[in-house]
Motif scaffolding. Structure first.
Motif, short mmCIF file in Angstrom:
data_model
loop_
_atom_site.label_atom_id
_atom_site.label_comp_id
_atom_site.label_asym_id
_atom_site.label_seq_id
_atom_site.Cartn_x
_atom_site.Cartn_y
_atom_site.Cartn_z
N ASN A 1 0.83 -1.21 0.00
CA ASN A 1 0.00 0.00 0.00
C ASN A 1 0.87 1.26 0.00
OD1 ASN A 1 -2.56 -1.38 0.19
ND2 ASN A 1 -2.07 -1.83 2.33
N GLN A 2 2.05 1.15 -0.58
CA GLN A 2 2.97 2.27 -0.59
C GLN A 2 2.45 3.41 -1.46
OE1 GLN A 2 6.93 1.07 -1.71
NE2 GLN A 2 6.99 -0.63 -0.24
N LYS A 3 2.88 4.61 -1.12
CA LYS A 3 2.58 5.76 -1.95
C LYS A 3 3.36 5.67 -3.26
CE LYS A 3 1.91 8.81 2.05
NZ LYS A 3 2.43 10.02 2.75
N LYS A 4 2.87 6.36 -4.28
CA LYS A 4 3.52 6.32 -5.59
C LYS A 4 4.98 6.77 -5.49
CE LYS A 4 3.56 6.13 -10.20
NZ LYS A 4 2.73 7.04 -11.00
N SER A 5 5.24 7.79 -4.71
CA SER A 5 6.61 8.30 -4.58
C SER A 5 7.52 7.27 -3.92
CB SER A 5 6.63 9.60 -3.76
OG SER A 5 6.10 9.39 -2.46
N GLU A 6 6.97 6.53 -2.94
CA GLU A 6 7.75 5.48 -2.27
C GLU A 6 8.05 4.33 -3.23
OE1 GLU A 6 6.16 5.86 2.34
OE2 GLU A 6 5.00 4.68 0.90
N MET A 7 7.07 3.99 -4.06
CA MET A 7 7.28 2.91 -5.03
C MET A 7 8.34 3.30 -6.05
SD MET A 7 3.56 1.11 -5.67
CE MET A 7 2.62 2.59 -6.07
N ILE A 8 8.29 4.54 -6.52
CA ILE A 8 9.27 4.99 -7.51
C ILE A 8 10.67 5.00 -6.89
CG2 ILE A 8 10.05 6.98 -8.85
CD1 ILE A 8 7.12 7.59 -9.42
N ILE B 1 13.22 -8.76 -7.11
CA ILE B 1 13.73 -8.41 -5.77
C ILE B 1 13.12 -7.13 -5.22
CG2 ILE B 1 15.91 -9.59 -6.20
CD1 ILE B 1 17.21 -6.79 -6.51
N VAL B 2 12.22 -6.50 -5.97
CA VAL B 2 11.71 -5.19 -5.55
C VAL B 2 10.95 -5.27 -4.23
CG1 VAL B 2 9.49 -5.27 -6.79
CG2 VAL B 2 10.65 -3.06 -6.44
N ASN B 3 10.34 -6.41 -3.93
CA ASN B 3 9.59 -6.59 -2.69
C ASN B 3 10.45 -7.15 -1.56
OD1 ASN B 3 7.04 -5.54 -2.87
ND2 ASN B 3 6.05 -7.44 -3.52
N ARG B 4 11.76 -7.12 -1.75
CA ARG B 4 12.71 -7.65 -0.75
C ARG B 4 12.35 -9.08 -0.35
NH1 ARG B 4 11.82 -2.25 0.60
NH2 ARG B 4 13.71 -0.96 0.68
N PRO B 5 12.38 -10.01 -1.30
CA PRO B 5 11.95 -11.38 -1.01
C PRO B 5 12.93 -12.13 -0.12
CG PRO B 5 12.94 -11.28 -3.18
CD PRO B 5 12.84 -9.86 -2.70
N GLU C 1 15.88 2.32 -6.80
CA GLU C 1 16.90 1.64 -5.98
C GLU C 1 17.30 0.31 -6.61
OE1 GLU C 1 17.27 -0.22 -1.45
OE2 GLU C 1 15.69 1.24 -1.92
N VAL C 2 16.32 -0.49 -7.02
CA VAL C 2 16.65 -1.81 -7.57
C VAL C 2 17.18 -1.70 -9.00
CG1 VAL C 2 15.13 -3.12 -6.05
CG2 VAL C 2 14.24 -2.27 -8.22
N LEU C 3 16.69 -0.71 -9.77
CA LEU C 3 17.26 -0.52 -11.10
C LEU C 3 18.72 -0.12 -11.01
CD1 LEU C 3 14.40 1.28 -13.11
CD2 LEU C 3 15.24 -1.07 -13.39
N SER C 4 19.05 0.68 -10.03
CA SER C 4 20.45 1.04 -9.80
C SER C 4 21.27 -0.20 -9.44
CB SER C 4 20.55 2.08 -8.69
OG SER C 4 21.91 2.36 -8.39
N ARG C 5 20.67 -1.08 -8.63
CA ARG C 5 21.39 -2.28 -8.21
C ARG C 5 21.72 -3.20 -9.38
NH1 ARG C 5 24.19 -5.40 -7.87
NH2 ARG C 5 24.85 -6.85 -6.24
N VAL C 6 20.90 -3.21 -10.42
CA VAL C 6 21.17 -4.04 -11.60
C VAL C 6 21.76 -3.23 -12.75
CG1 VAL C 6 19.39 -5.71 -10.93
CG2 VAL C 6 18.81 -3.84 -12.52
N ASN C 7 22.27 -2.05 -12.40
CA ASN C 7 22.97 -1.18 -13.37
C ASN C 7 22.09 -0.76 -14.55
OD1 ASN C 7 25.48 -1.33 -11.92
ND2 ASN C 7 25.74 -3.40 -12.74
N LEU C 8 20.87 -0.34 -14.24
CA LEU C 8 19.96 0.12 -15.29
C LEU C 8 19.38 1.50 -14.97
CD1 LEU C 8 17.98 -3.13 -16.23
CD2 LEU C 8 19.62 -1.89 -17.65
#
Length: 252
Positions: A108-115, A152-156, A120-127
């Motif tokens: 139920n995150q806010k749009k800004s939190e999701m972005i 991995i976006v949901n920290r599995p 964060e994860v796009l940076s982690r995979v160099n994108l």
């Protein structure tokens, strides 16, 4: 950690899994290998709940999935990341929207939190900076990295990868292998990789399970696999394209 206890699965008269028991360790890349028809994909689908075994138990950190109620299974699904064989990106969605999809489904995150999390994860995979592109506008290797970011976006706590190198050239496949292993160690994830690629075994095979005809016939590490005298394993290893090339070079 995932514990598998005497798992059996059949389709009609065909018994595909014939009583498999093993452990997938936390913080390790756990591989399931074997030839086509060995039961690898069926086992993976049992682990993620797409197939229900006729016998045995699967325990996620000591909790049996068979004993979970609907709410407990829903919570477990939120803790699972999945990297599909073909990537399974939505062509009509941007990279940002693809990676954000699990957040919209399960939080139920806010749009800004999701972005922020997507970045964060796009940076982690160099994108970084590819948010507004569509899958058709990037390479196959980049698409796989987007798929990893989404997984991995949901920290599995658990990450399942089905033939992650399918369709990739050897150099890109190695990049994807190493990325999966790095993320596994970095976030202490229980990672299970189904593959028939000996390059992956050599790169990231920390714990290896070898299936043949629905049976677990061998398990060990990437170091162990080259020392074993198990004929089923050695036939599989030394019939691979990788070792055919090595032998061809040695025989010149």
């Amino acid at each position: 950690m995932i514990e598998v206890e005497n798992i059996k699965k059949r389709f009609g008269d065909q018994e595909v899994l014939k009583g498999i028991s093993t452990i997938f360790e936390k913080g390790k890349t756990n591989l399931i290998i074997g030839q086509s028809g060995s039961g690898k994909s069926v086992m993976l689908k049992c682990l993620i709940g797409l197939f229900k075994p006729e016998g045995g138990r699967i325990l996620f950190d000591g909790k049996s999935i068979q004993d979970m109620n609907d709410e407990q299974q829903r919570v477990l699904r939120e803790e699972i990341g999945m990297l599909f064989q073909g990537g399974a990106l939505f062509d009509s969605m941007t990279i940002e929207e693809n990676v954000m999809f699990p957040l919209r489904m399960f939080t139920n995150q806010k749009k800004s939190e999701m972005i922020d999390r997507v970045n964060e994860v796009l940076s982690r995979v160099n994108l970084e900076g590819n948010n507004k592109k569509f899958p058709a506008e990037i390479s196959g290797g980049m698409q796989k990295r987007v798929s990893i970011a989404r997984a991995i976006v949901n920290r599995p706590k658990y990450l399942f990868c089905d033939e992650p190198n399918s369709g990739l050239d050897p150099k890109t496949a190695t990049v994807i292998d190493n990325l999966i292993q790095e993320i596994t160690h970095e976030f202490d994830i229980t990672t299970v990789v189904v593959t028939h690629d000996m390059n992956s075994v050599m790169e990231i095979g920390e714990r290896i399970n070898f299936l043949k005809n629905g049976l677990l016939v061998w398990k060990g590490t990437q170091e162990d696999i080259f020392k074993t005298d198990n004929k089923d394993v050695t036939d599989f290893v030394y019939s691979s394209d990788l070792f055919k090339k090595i032998r061809a070079v040695q025989n010149k």
